[in-house]
Design a protein around this motif. Structure first.
Motif, PDB file in Angstrom:
ATOM      1  N   ARG A 281      39.453  29.792  41.623  1.00  0.00           N
ATOM      2  CA  ARG A 281      40.547  30.316  40.791  1.00  0.00           C
ATOM      3  C   ARG A 281      41.093  31.616  41.383  1.00  0.00           C
ATOM      4  O   ARG A 281      42.297  31.793  41.493  1.00  0.00           O
ATOM      5  CB  ARG A 281      40.047  30.560  39.367  1.00  0.00           C
ATOM      6  CG  ARG A 281      41.048  31.282  38.483  1.00  0.00           C
ATOM      7  CD  ARG A 281      40.469  31.588  37.113  1.00  0.00           C
ATOM      8  NE  ARG A 281      40.321  30.395  36.321  1.00  0.00           N
ATOM      9  CZ  ARG A 281      41.297  29.860  35.601  1.00  0.00           C
ATOM     10  NH1 ARG A 281      42.484  30.424  35.571  1.00  0.00           N
ATOM     11  NH2 ARG A 281      41.094  28.765  34.903  1.00  0.00           N
ATOM     12  N   GLN A 282      40.220  32.517  41.774  1.00  0.00           N
ATOM     13  CA  GLN A 282      40.665  33.802  42.320  1.00  0.00           C
ATOM     14  C   GLN A 282      41.406  33.632  43.651  1.00  0.00           C
ATOM     15  O   GLN A 282      42.383  34.327  43.913  1.00  0.00           O
ATOM     16  CB  GLN A 282      39.479  34.762  42.466  1.00  0.00           C
ATOM     17  CG  GLN A 282      38.990  35.313  41.146  1.00  0.00           C
ATOM     18  CD  GLN A 282      40.108  35.944  40.329  1.00  0.00           C
ATOM     19  OE1 GLN A 282      40.871  36.763  40.816  1.00  0.00           O
ATOM     20  NE2 GLN A 282      40.228  35.535  39.077  1.00  0.00           N
ATOM     21  N   THR A 283      40.931  32.714  44.467  1.00  0.00           N
ATOM     22  CA  THR A 283      41.614  32.464  45.733  1.00  0.00           C
ATOM     23  C   THR A 283      42.999  31.888  45.489  1.00  0.00           C
ATOM     24  O   THR A 283      43.973  32.316  46.113  1.00  0.00           O
ATOM     25  CB  THR A 283      40.788  31.508  46.615  1.00  0.00           C
ATOM     26  OG1 THR A 283      39.541  32.144  46.879  1.00  0.00           O
ATOM     27  CG2 THR A 283      41.495  31.210  47.922  1.00  0.00           C
ATOM     28  N   PHE A 284      43.098  30.945  44.571  1.00  0.00           N
ATOM     29  CA  PHE A 284      44.411  30.402  44.234  1.00  0.00           C
ATOM     30  C   PHE A 284      45.308  31.496  43.658  1.00  0.00           C
ATOM     31  O   PHE A 284      46.497  31.565  43.989  1.00  0.00           O
ATOM     32  CB  PHE A 284      44.278  29.247  43.239  1.00  0.00           C
ATOM     33  CG  PHE A 284      44.172  27.895  43.875  1.00  0.00           C
ATOM     34  CD1 PHE A 284      45.284  27.087  44.024  1.00  0.00           C
ATOM     35  CD2 PHE A 284      42.951  27.420  44.322  1.00  0.00           C
ATOM     36  CE1 PHE A 284      45.187  25.835  44.609  1.00  0.00           C
ATOM     37  CE2 PHE A 284      42.831  26.174  44.898  1.00  0.00           C
ATOM     38  CZ  PHE A 284      43.956  25.368  45.051  1.00  0.00           C
ATOM     39  N   ALA A 285      44.774  32.345  42.809  1.00  0.00           N
ATOM     40  CA  ALA A 285      45.570  33.422  42.214  1.00  0.00           C
ATOM     41  C   ALA A 285      46.174  34.308  43.304  1.00  0.00           C
ATOM     42  O   ALA A 285      47.352  34.676  43.242  1.00  0.00           O
ATOM     43  CB  ALA A 285      44.713  34.260  41.266  1.00  0.00           C
ATOM     44  N   GLN A 286      45.388  34.641  44.311  1.00  0.00           N
ATOM     45  CA  GLN A 286      45.888  35.460  45.418  1.00  0.00           C
ATOM     46  C   GLN A 286      46.980  34.730  46.183  1.00  0.00           C
ATOM     47  O   GLN A 286      47.997  35.326  46.544  1.00  0.00           O
ATOM     48  CB  GLN A 286      44.744  35.831  46.360  1.00  0.00           C
ATOM     49  CG  GLN A 286      43.757  36.784  45.740  1.00  0.00           C
ATOM     50  CD  GLN A 286      42.483  36.906  46.570  1.00  0.00           C
ATOM     51  OE1 GLN A 286      42.360  36.347  47.652  1.00  0.00           O
ATOM     52  NE2 GLN A 286      41.518  37.643  46.042  1.00  0.00           N
ATOM     53  N   ARG A 287      46.789  33.456  46.416  1.00  0.00           N
ATOM     54  CA  ARG A 287      47.785  32.680  47.155  1.00  0.00           C
ATOM     55  C   ARG A 287      49.063  32.484  46.370  1.00  0.00           C
ATOM     56  O   ARG A 287      50.148  32.535  46.930  1.00  0.00           O
ATOM     57  CB  ARG A 287      47.215  31.322  47.558  1.00  0.00           C
ATOM     58  CG  ARG A 287      46.286  31.428  48.707  1.00  0.00           C
ATOM     59  CD  ARG A 287      47.001  32.022  49.889  1.00  0.00           C
ATOM     60  NE  ARG A 287      46.308  31.603  51.084  1.00  0.00           N
ATOM     61  CZ  ARG A 287      46.790  31.728  52.294  1.00  0.00           C
ATOM     62  NH1 ARG A 287      47.942  32.265  52.487  1.00  0.00           N
ATOM     63  NH2 ARG A 287      46.106  31.314  53.315  1.00  0.00           N
TER      64      ARG A 287
ATOM     65  N   ALA B  34      50.302  34.534  44.293  1.00  0.00           N
ATOM     66  CA  ALA B  34      51.003  35.817  44.393  1.00  0.00           C
ATOM     67  C   ALA B  34      51.605  36.012  45.780  1.00  0.00           C
ATOM     68  O   ALA B  34      52.750  36.447  45.914  1.00  0.00           O
ATOM     69  CB  ALA B  34      50.048  36.959  44.056  1.00  0.00           C
ATOM     70  N   GLN B  35      50.858  35.694  46.823  1.00  0.00           N
ATOM     71  CA  GLN B  35      51.358  35.862  48.189  1.00  0.00           C
ATOM     72  C   GLN B  35      52.542  34.963  48.488  1.00  0.00           C
ATOM     73  O   GLN B  35      53.449  35.353  49.208  1.00  0.00           O
ATOM     74  CB  GLN B  35      50.253  35.568  49.205  1.00  0.00           C
ATOM     75  CG  GLN B  35      49.163  36.593  49.232  1.00  0.00           C
ATOM     76  CD  GLN B  35      47.975  36.132  50.091  1.00  0.00           C
ATOM     77  OE1 GLN B  35      47.927  35.016  50.571  1.00  0.00           O
ATOM     78  NE2 GLN B  35      47.009  37.038  50.247  1.00  0.00           N
ATOM     79  N   ARG B  36      52.524  33.777  47.946  1.00  0.00           N
ATOM     80  CA  ARG B  36      53.566  32.801  48.270  1.00  0.00           C
ATOM     81  C   ARG B  36      54.713  32.760  47.277  1.00  0.00           C
ATOM     82  O   ARG B  36      55.629  31.955  47.434  1.00  0.00           O
ATOM     83  CB  ARG B  36      52.939  31.421  48.384  1.00  0.00           C
ATOM     84  CG  ARG B  36      51.921  31.402  49.511  1.00  0.00           C
ATOM     85  CD  ARG B  36      52.012  30.168  50.282  1.00  0.00           C
ATOM     86  NE  ARG B  36      51.062  30.209  51.394  1.00  0.00           N
ATOM     87  CZ  ARG B  36      50.593  29.158  51.975  1.00  0.00           C
ATOM     88  NH1 ARG B  36      50.968  27.964  51.579  1.00  0.00           N
ATOM     89  NH2 ARG B  36      49.759  29.264  52.974  1.00  0.00           N
ATOM     90  N   ALA B  37      54.672  33.601  46.279  1.00  0.00           N
ATOM     91  CA  ALA B  37      55.784  33.657  45.325  1.00  0.00           C
ATOM     92  C   ALA B  37      57.057  34.035  46.078  1.00  0.00           C
ATOM     93  O   ALA B  37      57.031  34.832  47.008  1.00  0.00           O
ATOM     94  CB  ALA B  37      55.492  34.681  44.229  1.00  0.00           C
ATOM     95  N   GLN B  38      58.140  33.450  45.669  1.00  0.00           N
ATOM     96  CA  GLN B  38      59.416  33.733  46.320  1.00  0.00           C
ATOM     97  C   GLN B  38      59.900  35.139  45.986  1.00  0.00           C
ATOM     98  O   GLN B  38      59.522  35.713  44.957  1.00  0.00           O
ATOM     99  CB  GLN B  38      60.466  32.708  45.881  1.00  0.00           C
ATOM    100  CG  GLN B  38      60.176  31.319  46.391  1.00  0.00           C
ATOM    101  CD  GLN B  38      61.282  30.341  46.044  1.00  0.00           C
ATOM    102  OE1 GLN B  38      62.339  30.709  45.560  1.00  0.00           O
ATOM    103  NE2 GLN B  38      61.030  29.071  46.295  1.00  0.00           N
TER     104      GLN B  38
END
Length: 137
Positions: free
Chosen positions: A111-117, A119-123
């Motif tokens: 879950r935490q890894t997905f949360a970071q991704r 955020a990183q990949r948000a447009q």
């Protein structure tokens, strides 16, 4: 909009994510496939709300209504329903990826890894929540 769908689908599928050294986040199962399809189908309905800033990516791997005032009153119930459904699918996705890896105890790390991704990949222009609160990307 196709870029948005592709980005979110890639994130749903765990592309290039490494939550745990031994976790395979690209793993697939019928349950994972069903969840990613459900999330993909919902993306088109949520995209305008991400773009307006009404909905943002929360630091816990979920999405949240960030500013309900940006949603027209007649649409608020629908947006709340979409956010609830998306968060149910996200929670199930994290759980299913952990299970498919044979380690249900890894769910929180996934879950935490997905949360970071997310955020990183948000447009650009979308909102993400960090330790210091909401910020526009």
């Amino acid at each position: 909009m196709n870029t948005l769908r592709a980005t979110l689908l890639a994130l749903c599928l765990g592309a290039s994510i490494s939550a745990h050294a031994a976790a395979d986040l690209d793993i697939s199962s019928p349950a994972i496939q069903a969840l990613t399809q459900s999330m993909k189908a919902r993306t088109a309905q949520l995209s305008d709300y991400y773009a307006s800033g009404a909905v943002g990516f929360a630091q816990d791997g979920s999405i949240r209504v960030r500013d309900a005032n940006l949603v027209p009153l007649p649409k608020r119930q629908e947006v709340n329903r979409l956010v609830t459904e998306e968060n149910q699918d996200r929670a199930a996705l994290y759980r299913e990826i952990a299970r498919a890896n044979g380690h249900p105890e890894w769910e929180d790390e996934i879950r935490q890894t997905f949360a970071q991704r997310w955020a990183q990949r948000a447009q650009a222009g979308w909102w993400v929540q960090g330790r210091d609160g909401w910020r526009q990307k």
